[in-house]
Write an enzyme that holds these catalytic residues in place. Sequence first.
Site, PDB file in Angstrom:
ATOM      1  N   GLY A 269      -9.797 -22.720  28.984  1.00  0.00           N
ATOM      2  CA  GLY A 269      -7.969 -22.528  29.050  1.00  0.00           C
ATOM      3  C   GLY A 269      -7.813 -21.048  28.098  1.00  0.00           C
ATOM      4  O   GLY A 269      -8.537 -20.623  27.622  1.00  0.00           O
ATOM      5  N   ASP A 270      -6.558 -21.184  28.038  1.00  0.00           N
ATOM      6  CA  ASP A 270      -5.592 -20.473  27.013  1.00  0.00           C
ATOM      7  C   ASP A 270      -5.126 -21.066  25.897  1.00  0.00           C
ATOM      8  O   ASP A 270      -4.612 -21.353  25.976  1.00  0.00           O
ATOM      9  CB  ASP A 270      -4.307 -19.566  27.775  1.00  0.00           C
ATOM     10  N   GLU A 271      -5.772 -22.704  25.674  1.00  0.00           N
ATOM     11  CA  GLU A 271      -5.117 -23.614  24.840  1.00  0.00           C
ATOM     12  C   GLU A 271      -6.028 -23.250  23.787  1.00  0.00           C
ATOM     13  O   GLU A 271      -7.530 -23.451  23.764  1.00  0.00           O
ATOM     14  CB  GLU A 271      -5.146 -25.212  25.497  1.00  0.00           C
TER      15      GLU A 271
END
Length: 366
Positions: A269-271
């Site tokens: 994801g955006d992690e």
Amino acid sequence: MNNPHDPAQSADLELAQCYVRLFVPLPILILWYLFWFLVMRDPDALKGLDVTGGVLVFALVHWANVKRNPGVYPRRRVLAIVFDQTACFVAMFLTGELGAVVAFVNLWVSLGNGIRFGVKWMALSASLATIGWIILGMVSDYWSRHPIWIASLILLNTAIPAYVASLIRGFHDGRIRLAQYADHMEKMALKDALTGLPNRSALFDEFEKASSYARRMGSAIAVLYFDLDGFKQVNDTLGHAQGDMLLRETANRANAVLRGEDVLARFGGDEFVVLLRVHDSGKRARRIAERIRQSIASIGYVDGNPVNVTASVGIVVVSGPDAARLGAEQIVHKADLNMYAAKKDGKNQIVLTTLSSEIRLAARWA
């Protein structure tokens, strides 16, 4: 395929060759010549027994030398090949028709050396065999009367090793390509496909190295866990392709503020997670987090489209011994919790926790 350049493996291969020489052709040839000498009363068989006895002595001496001096010794290997091939032709020269049974040994010697030690050793053995057959056909009364046998055996001792050499080369090339492919797949398994960054598994491998180093040096490690505030809106309004471009830009900008020994990984994801080696209670980790936060906040545009994204960062700083005790999963989880605490504080924040046997501090910075 065998690796004849490895000293330990080379010694094992040479010992295997010694055992094969002692327990396969020699017993067969001794029984062969004994039968013709004792039962058929052929005087040529005694000459064959003499040659076989000489080979037996050499085989025992060679075995003892390999056993006592393991390793790669090209001269010893050349001597063994020359002796084996020469003994075959001496036996065939002295025993005439009875020596025809030895004809198989030439090819066996060449193929055995090629399979064990490589193509060049098989080429040497096959060349000696070819020269030997030519000389035998010229000097032996018995073999000179059978030129078709000489021609056939020369062909066999040339064609079969050449064919086997091509198989060995093909197998070797195939093994190299397979190893390269396996190495490529292993590296791909440790990389994030979108950004090219290390993935979770790769980061945990690096964590073990960093914690071991910190334990030896009496230092610490820091784990920074951050994601993008506003990423979902970019995906929803501009599409996933633009979101992917934003993730790649985030990776580039975060990497730009790190040192060579630091590790930036994407967890999905955006992690993202950063692994740092530090020598303080968190000053450098906080400084790096602030630079990452500022660099992401300044992105502004993705493919010409305006975006408004920031980063919420959770940090855990832990001493080397405690890093080894707690483990990567637990420390990364603590950093993740700190990141969510930063989001609850209003996003675009940094939450740092320093963990060690002596200190348990929590602080927040805007």
